[in-house]
Each structure stands twice: as structure tokens, then as C-alpha cells.
Design a protein around this motif. Structure first.
Motif, mmCIF file in Angstrom:
data_model
loop_
_atom_site.group_PDB
_atom_site.id
_atom_site.type_symbol
_atom_site.label_atom_id
_atom_site.label_comp_id
_atom_site.label_asym_id
_atom_site.label_seq_id
_atom_site.Cartn_x
_atom_site.Cartn_y
_atom_site.Cartn_z
ATOM 1 N N MET A 1 0.869 -1.181 0.000
ATOM 2 C CA MET A 1 0.000 0.000 0.000
ATOM 3 C C MET A 1 0.902 1.225 0.000
ATOM 4 O O MET A 1 1.242 1.783 1.045
ATOM 5 N N CYS A 2 1.333 1.602 -1.201
ATOM 6 C CA CYS A 2 2.335 2.654 -1.354
ATOM 7 C C CYS A 2 1.719 4.041 -1.199
ATOM 8 O O CYS A 2 0.511 4.194 -1.105
ATOM 9 N N GLY A 3 2.587 5.049 -1.196
ATOM 10 C CA GLY A 3 2.138 6.428 -1.065
ATOM 11 C C GLY A 3 1.712 7.024 -2.387
ATOM 12 O O GLY A 3 1.318 6.314 -3.317
ATOM 13 N N SER A 4 1.825 8.334 -2.501
ATOM 14 C CA SER A 4 1.369 9.043 -3.699
ATOM 15 C C SER A 4 2.333 8.817 -4.860
ATOM 16 O O SER A 4 3.542 9.038 -4.719
ATOM 17 N N ALA B 1 -4.731 8.922 3.169
ATOM 18 C CA ALA B 1 -4.580 7.692 3.950
ATOM 19 C C ALA B 1 -5.803 6.799 3.864
ATOM 20 O O ALA B 1 -5.694 5.568 3.933
ATOM 21 N N GLU B 2 -6.972 7.398 3.711
ATOM 22 C CA GLU B 2 -8.213 6.625 3.658
ATOM 23 C C GLU B 2 -8.217 5.616 2.507
ATOM 24 O O GLU B 2 -8.934 4.609 2.553
ATOM 25 N N LEU B 3 -7.417 5.873 1.484
ATOM 26 C CA LEU B 3 -7.354 4.939 0.362
ATOM 27 C C LEU B 3 -6.727 3.618 0.791
ATOM 28 O O LEU B 3 -6.991 2.578 0.188
ATOM 29 N N ASP C 1 0.553 7.270 8.495
ATOM 30 C CA ASP C 1 -0.836 7.711 8.350
ATOM 31 C C ASP C 1 -1.628 6.668 7.556
ATOM 32 O O ASP C 1 -2.740 6.279 7.928
ATOM 33 N N VAL C 2 -1.034 6.199 6.465
ATOM 34 C CA VAL C 2 -1.653 5.123 5.680
ATOM 35 C C VAL C 2 -1.779 3.871 6.533
ATOM 36 O O VAL C 2 -2.818 3.187 6.512
#
Length: 334
Positions: free
Chosen positions: A154-157, A192-194, A218-219
Motif C-alpha cells: 500500500m504505497c504512497g502518492s 490515507a483513507e485509500l 498515516d496510511v
């Protein structure tokens, strides 16, 4: 030090001038942030501003609230204000090259702060070793996941250049194990909700999980929320980065395995010192260069630290979080 908050000019959302003095020869530094949604960025701001003030510089802080067009406009505003140096936490690593070129034509020095700005020829890139961060995440998962385990990335942007570097480091470790990466998802704009949605949908679709690599803490908080609702919190290895207080609490409580600690004060203070050096002397000592896609940019890389329940004292000793706050929900007398 006197901290003054001034109203923003035009369309600029945030302007902070620290400190305001009458001396005309004081160094002027612009500090352009992606946003303050992530807990750590406010720490960066405070440490940078404080150190710059100690060195005789005024800092004008701008907050783009995650909007790249707003960040471009704010950087143009800082150019108009004739900053000596502009340090930038890029919203989008690929879309700032034109405005950076404009600043450089005006003789303004540019620091890519924490995130590389691609094809821009910044005067300095200062960050942590992001590939090493990914490797630390992979090593933690490899050590805490059964053979043949299933891993969710679950990577970042994807607009953040650091994300690809962390992913590269993580995959380099996974490639040396028998663990299976079953899914890769991204938290666009660091929402983060993603993480909650992606992991929840995967599990509800019948997917199995042994570990989740999260782009940041946060994620991770949202991923663990999804796991908790399915009674899997503490059963699935979860790793993140930034050493947020909530993550440290989850680690000692047993629902998060590891976070990567990056000494924000060291980074911010080194960046502020570098900004002043660039303004005064036009150069700063670095340990090498980093290729931004077009130019070799002078580079300062700081080392991160993998933190688990066993070495949480690192966070406490650095004064990053208080011991009583980290162990708030843990009865240590048992």
C-alpha cells in the motif's frame, strides 16, 4: 525569537514571516510545503524556521494544501518577493521544473527538500536514503512473516518521487525471499483513507494477507483500521514510516510491527544551514550528487532508523515523543 503571523498576499493561502526585523541585509528564505496533513511536516517547519532565525535569516512559509498549481503560484510569489533561497517540499516531483527554472534565472537558489524535483537542476537535494527505507520495510516483513506469506504493498502518492525509491528498495528485498506480493496500490495525494479502502476491498474479495507495507504511518493507521474491523489487527505484519506518535503507540500495543524513524530535526536544521550557506557563499558541502533525470544535483542523504518495540527508546532519547505518550495505552507493570 519573535514569531509573527502575517496575512497572506493575493491567492497565497499561508504566509509566516520569522522573525520580522528592520535589517535590510538579512537572508530571505522561502519554504514551500506540499501540505501539513502529514504530522511530521509541522515539525520540519518549526525546526527549519528556528535554525534559520539563529543564523540570521527570515523564513516565509507557504502551504500549498496538496495542490500543485497552488504550489507553483506560491513559488512564483516567492520569486516576486526576491527570496535568496527557496526550499521546496514538492507536491508533484515532475511538474515544478519550469517554475524552478524561472527562479534560477532570477538568481534564486533552490533546495529540493526531502523530495527530489525531477529535471530541475536544483542547487541541493537533501533527504533520507529512501531506497534504504524501503529495504528496512522489506527486512522487517521478511523477519516477521511466515514462509510463502502474502504481502500487500500500500504505497504512497505516485506523484512523490520518494515513493518509487521506497518501492524499489522494498522490492529488492522481496525478490530475495519466497514471499508473494499479491497486490500493489497507491494512496493518491497521500490520502490515507485509500489504504483503508484498498485493503478492505481486497480482504472482502477473499484475499489473504500476512503483511502490509504502508507508504507512511498515516496510511498504516487506516490499513490497521481495516484489519481491526475484520479481527486481523496484530495478526498481520504492518510496517510504515515517519514514527508518528500513533504508530509508536500501535507498535507497543502490538498492531504495527515497525516504523522507520527519520530525525526530522536533523534534516530540517541541516537544510536551514545549507540554505544560509547557499545564500552567503553560493555553495554547500555535500557527500555526492543525485541524478534528477537531467542533471546531477548536489545531494545530502541522512540515514533512517528502523524502530520496533525492542528499540523504541531511540524515539524517546531523541525527544521525538515522550515515553508516557508512547505507552499511554499500555500497562507496563504487568
Amino acid at each position: 525569537m519573535v514569531l509573527c503571523f502575517l496575512p497572506a498576499c493575493g491567492s497565497r493561502k499561508t504566509e509566516e514571516q520569522v522573525p520580522v526585523q528592520e535589517e535590510e541585509d538579512r537572508i530571505q528564505i522561502g519554504l514551500s510545503f506540499d501540505s501539513f496533513v502529514i504530522e511530521r511536516w509541522q515539525r520540519d517547519r518549526d525546526a527549519f524556521v528556528a535554525r534559520a532565525a539563529e543564523l540570521g535569516a527570515d523564513v516565509n512559509v507557504q502551504n500549498a494544501n496538496g495542490d500543485v498549481e497552488e504550489q507553483i503560484a506560491q513559488i512564483e510569489y516567492l520569486i516576486e518577493k526576491k527570496m535568496d533561497v527557496i526550499a521546496i517540499v514538492a507536491v508533484d516531483s515532475q511538474r515544478l521544473s519550469d517554475v524552478v527554472a524561472k527562479a534560477k534565472r532570477e538568481g534564486i537558489r533552490i533546495i529540493a527538500y526531502d523530495r527530489l524535483i525531477t529535471d530541475a537542476g536544483a542547487d541541493l537535494y537533501i533527504s533520507f536514503d529512501n531506497e534504504r527505507i524501503g529495504q528496512m520495510m522489506g527486512e522487517s516483513i521478511a523477519a516477521n512473516t511466515p514462509a510463502g506469506g502474502k504481502v500487500f504493498m500500500m504505497c504512497g502518492s505516485p506523484e512523490d518521487n520518494n515513493v518509487s525509491l521506497v518501492e524499489k528498495g522494498f522490492r529488492s528485498v522481496m525478490d530475495r525471499t519466497d514471499l508473494e506480493i499479491v497486490e500493489t496500490a497507491y494512496a493518491d495525494n497521500w490520502l490515507a483513507e485509500l489504504g483503508y479502502t484498498a485493503v478492505g476491498e481486497y480482504l472482502d474479495g477473499g484475499g489473504e494477507l500476512d503483511a502490509v507495507m504502508c507508504g507512511n504511518d498515516d496510511v498504516a493507521s487506516q490499513v490497521i483500521k481495516a484489519l481491526s474491523e475484520r479481527r486481523l489487527a496484530g495478526e498481520v505484519c504492518v510496517v510504515g514510516q515517519d514514527a508518528e506518535l500513533g504508530a509508536c503507540q500501535r507498535i507497543v500495543e502490538g498492531t504495527q510491527t515497525m516504523t522507520v524513524y527519520k530525525s526530522i530535526e536533523k534534516l530540517a536544521m541541516r537544510a536551514a544551514e545549507s540554505a544560509v550557506a547557499l545564500a552567503r557563499d553560493g555553495e554547500v558541502k555535500t557527500g555526492g550528487t543525485y541524478f534528477d533525470g537531467t542533471w546531477d544535483v548536489p545531494y545530502i542523504g541522512l540515514e533512517p532508523v528502523a524502530v520496533t518495540e525492542n528499540n523504541m527508546q531511540v524515539i524517546i532519547d531523541d525527544g521525538y515523543h515522550l515515553e508516557e505518550d508512547i505507552y499511554l495505552n499500555v500497562n507496563r507493570e504487568e
